[in-house]
Structure formats: structure tokens, C-alpha cells
Enzyme design. Structure first.
Site, PDB file in Angstrom:
ATOM      1  N   SER A 124      43.188  29.954  35.971  1.00 56.75           N
ATOM      2  CA  SER A 124      42.341  29.804  37.150  1.00 56.75           C
ATOM      3  C   SER A 124      40.913  29.468  36.738  1.00 56.75           C
ATOM      4  O   SER A 124      40.444  29.883  35.668  1.00 56.75           O
ATOM      5  CB  SER A 124      42.352  31.128  37.921  1.00 56.75           C
ATOM      6  N   TYR A 148      41.711  40.760  38.406  1.00 53.77           N
ATOM      7  CA  TYR A 148      42.562  39.567  38.494  1.00 53.77           C
ATOM      8  C   TYR A 148      42.098  38.515  37.488  1.00 53.77           C
ATOM      9  O   TYR A 148      42.886  37.962  36.719  1.00 53.77           O
ATOM     10  CB  TYR A 148      42.534  38.993  39.923  1.00 53.77           C
ATOM     11  N   LYS A 152      43.889  36.711  33.843  1.00 55.01           N
ATOM     12  CA  LYS A 152      44.031  35.289  33.475  1.00 55.01           C
ATOM     13  C   LYS A 152      43.396  35.051  32.102  1.00 55.01           C
ATOM     14  O   LYS A 152      43.961  34.381  31.242  1.00 55.01           O
ATOM     15  CB  LYS A 152      43.388  34.384  34.532  1.00 55.01           C
TER      16      LYS A 152
END
Ligand code: NAD
Ligand code: UD1
Length: 338
Positions: A124, A148, A152
Site C-alpha cells: 500500500s 495496518y 504492510k
């Protein structure tokens, strides 16, 4: 030989399946349906007139992954499975670290045991350090502000280290900017659980009457109209990026991080106005306070994707707004309407 697609019933996965099947690839999907529905896979088959194999299960289950890789002669993996709600990750960090890290570790271990050498990973734009300016290039400093994002970041590191240890591996870390829109057929699209966090689904749900109005999070950013600027990317362009990345992985070894974005930033008001124009619908909105953690602007330098993958986004903001709305009005309650 087939391609294992984890999380293939989800938003980006289902659109990628369409492109893979259209290309004649054989596909096996592993999905827990934690944030999706098997109906999405049924529609992918309806849309393409092709069959796929679907297995309900957990991508953290290494034994299951090995069984699937063996049984379906898997040659490459596209790994979409993971939790993705930024706000929830702040409330429940362990849920995110467990699922998003354990699935990747199990997958890499299963790939090693079964001799599978190619992986396309859903990363991302959130991995870029908030002090790094747009347009973001892949060599900029990384750093995150929520669990989050860190999953990644850590997954990228795990995959990079595995490539370092095994020179036969070929992995592509795709850093998506803001995927929006839906397949033009209106058969598949984004189906968020509960109140959407992201802009485009919120606009669509306001247009269809599920929400009374959109709240624009701040109009005092350093942008052309004061509202936040992002790099919105049609999900079908994003799906095509995976097909290109797979082709690249088949021809090269090593590990590459690659941005997938258009390179053009649009503000919240630009999107609202484009949606109104493309669909002839007025969107009720109010200006509210800033959302914590939001940046003024965030957009890609997509030149590496063009250079290495031969990929360039083709669709316009108007396409994104039209196709997003087409999906929403045909499926006001998403797949649950079935
Ligand atoms: P999504 O939630 O629609 O799809 C994810 C899929 O993975 C769902 O079908 C879910 O049921 C499944 N899943 C989750 N955990 C699983 C597990 N342990 N085992 C098996 N299946 C599991 O999300 P999406 O928008 O399609 O995103 C796909 C990937 O791309 C995610 O990894 C996400 O973090 C990443 N990503 C998404 C965006 C975005 O804006 N949508 C942006 C950047 C990156
Ligand atoms: C969010 C996530 C980011 C993730 C990305 C793609 C946060 C803080 N960031 O970013 O980690 O990678 O989605 O999934 O959640 N907006 C409104 N009103 C709304 C919704 C959004 O004004 O109801 C604005 C936002 O302030 C932003 C823009 O619309 O300026 C886009 O928001 P969103 O779709 O949530 O994407 P990101 O902010 O890029």
C-alpha cells in the site's frame, strides 16, 4: 499449473480474477469470506464464462496452503488476503498483526516447501513516511502511523528477506494508491461492511440514499481547494497491473516494490463534482473537522510500473465515478442483497 489467489473473493481480488481468467489462466482461490462473499466468485464466473476453483479456508493455515499448492500444481501466488481497516487496526492491533503477518509467513513457508517461486503481494501507499513528499517514488523513506500500515511495511521486509535468502524467488510488492470504481458490467464491486471509511463508497452510499450526507474531512489543507488530494485508480486498471506483474515475475528473479497509481491527484471536492457530473446526481455534503492521520496530498510517481511492467493506468476519474455508481445502484445492498 495454476495461480493461487488468496483473498480472491474480495474487492481487488475479484476484479483481478476476471483479468486472469480472461487471459486463460487457471486459478484457485483461497478465501475465508471474512470480509467477502462466495457470491463474488459466482459472478466472476458468470462474467467470464470460465470456471475457477474456490476453497474456503484460512491463509494462515500452512498445511492447507501446502495441500492446495500441491493438489493444484500452483506456480505463482497473488496474496490479497488480509484485514484492511485502518481505524480498526488502531483499536485491535493484535488482530491485524496476527492475520496480516501470519498469513504471509505461512505462505512463504508453504511456497518454500512446495517449490513455488513467484509471489505478487498487495502492499500500500501507506508505507511511505508521512514526511516524504508526493509524488512518491519507490526509493523514498518508509514509515507508518498505524498498525495496518506497519503490517504492510513488515510484510514487505519479510518478503524482501526471503528473496535475499533464495535467489530463485521472484516477488513483486505492489504499492496501491486509492483503488475505486467497479467492473463496468456492474456485476462485481466494492462491498464494504457497515459504514464505509473510504471516500468513494461513502459517496456512492450517499447517492443511493443509504447515508444522508457526506462529511468532507477538512477544507483547510494545503491543496488547490483546501480538501485532501489523493491518487484515485480504477480497480480494473489495478487488476491489469497484477497481470503485468505476474508476467514480470515469470521473466525475472528478485524483489521489486512498484507503485500502482495514476500519478494525478484529485481533491475530495474534485471527486464529488466529477461524480455529480458523470452521473447527474447531486451529493449532499457538509464540511467537518480533519480526520486524524490524514495528509494534505498523497499521489504516486508511476513511472517504474511503466518502465518495468509496461503498465499505465488507462481510465479517467469520470470512468471511476460512473462505474462505481453503476455497481452501487444495481447492488444497493452489495452482495448481501442476493
Ligand atoms: P477485501 O477485504 O475486499 O479483500 C480481502 C480478502 O481477504 C477478503 O475476501 C477476506 O475475506 C480475505 N481474507 C482476509 N483474511 C484472510 C485469511 N486469513 N485467509 C483467507 N482469506 C482472508 O480487501 P481489498 O480492498 O480487496 O484489498 C486486498 C488487499 O489489498 C489487502 O491486503 C489490502 O490490505 C490491500 N490494499 C487495499 C487497498 C484498498 O484501498 N482497497 C489499498 C492498498 C492495499
Ligand atoms: C485511507 C487510509 C489509508 C489507506 C487508504 C486506502 C486512513 C487515515 N487512511 O486513506 O491508510 O491506505 O485509505 O485504503 O484511514 N474523506 C472525506 N470523507 C469521508 C471519507 C474520506 O472527506 O467520508 C476524504 C479523506 O479525508 C481523504 C480522501 O477523502 O482526503 C480519501 O479518503 P480515503 O478514501 O479514506 O483514502 P485515504 O485517506 O487515502
Amino acid at each position: 499449473m495454476s495461480i493461487l489467489v488468496t483473498g480472491g473473493a474480495g474487492y481487488i481480488g475479484s476484479h483481478t480474477l476476471v483479468r486472469l481468467l480472461e487471459q486463460g489462466e487457471s486459478v484457485v482461490v483461497l478465501d475465508s469470506y471474512d470480509n467477502s462473499s462466495p457470491e463474488a466468485l459466482r459472478r466472476v464466473m458468470q462474467l467470464t464464462g470460465r470456471q475457477l476453483e474456490a476453497i474456503e479456508g484460512d491463509a494462515c493455515d500452512e498445511a492447507l496452503l501446502r495441500r492446495v499448492m500441491h493438489e493444484y500444481a500452483v506456480e505463482s501466488v497473488i496474496h490479497f488476503a488480509g484485514h484492511k481497516a485502518v481505524g480498526e487496526s488502531v483499536q485491535k492491533p493484535l488482530k491485524y498483526y496476527k492475520n496480516n503477518l501470519e498469513s504471509t509467513i505461512s505462505l512463504m513457508r508453504a511456497m518454500r516447501e512446495e517449490g513455488v517461486k513467484r509471489l505478487i503481494f498487495s502492499s500500500s501507499a501507506t508505507v511511505y513516511h508521512c514526511e516524504e513528499p508526493s509524488p512518491h517514488t519507490e526509493d523514498q523513506r518508509l514509515g507508518c502511523i498505524n498498525p495496518y500500515g506497519w503490517t504492510k511495511f513488515m510484510n514487505e521486509q519479510i518478503i524482501r528477506d526471503c528473496c535475499q535468502a533464495d535467489g530463485e524467488l521472484s516477488c513483486v510488492l505492489l504499492r496501491y494508491f486509492n483503488p475505486v470504481g467497479a467492473h463496468p458490467s456492474g456485476l462485481i464491486g466494492e462491498d464494504p461492511n457497515g459504514i464505509p471509511n473510504n471516500l468513494m463508497p461513502y459517496i456512492c452510499q450517499t447517492a443511493v440514499g443509504l447515508r444522508d450526507h457526506l462529511t468532507i474531512f477538512g477544507d483547510d489543507y494545503k491543496t488547490h481547494d483546501g480538501t485532501g488530494v489523493r491518487d484515485y485508480l480504477h480497480v480494473c486498471d489495478l487488476a491489469e497491473g497484477h497481470v503485468c506483474a505476474l508476467g514480470y515475475a515469470r521473466a525475472h528473479k528478485g524483489c521489486e516494490a512498484i507503485n500502482l497509481g495514476t500519478g494525478t491527484g484529485y481533491s475530495v471536492l474534485d471527486v464529488v463534482h466529477a461524480f455529480e457530473k458523470a452521473n447527474g446526481i447531486k451529493i449532499n455534503y457538509v464540511i467537518g473537522p480533519r480526520r486524524p492521520g490524514d495528509l494534505d496530498e498523497n499521489y504516486a510517481d508511476p513511472s517504474k510500473a511503466e518502465r518495468l511492467l509496461g503498465w499505465k493506468a488507462q481510465k479517467t476519474l469520470e470512468d471511476m465515478c460512473r462505474d462505481g455508481w453503476n455497481w452501487q445502484k444495481k447492488n444497493p445492498k452489495g452482495y448481501r442483497g442476493e
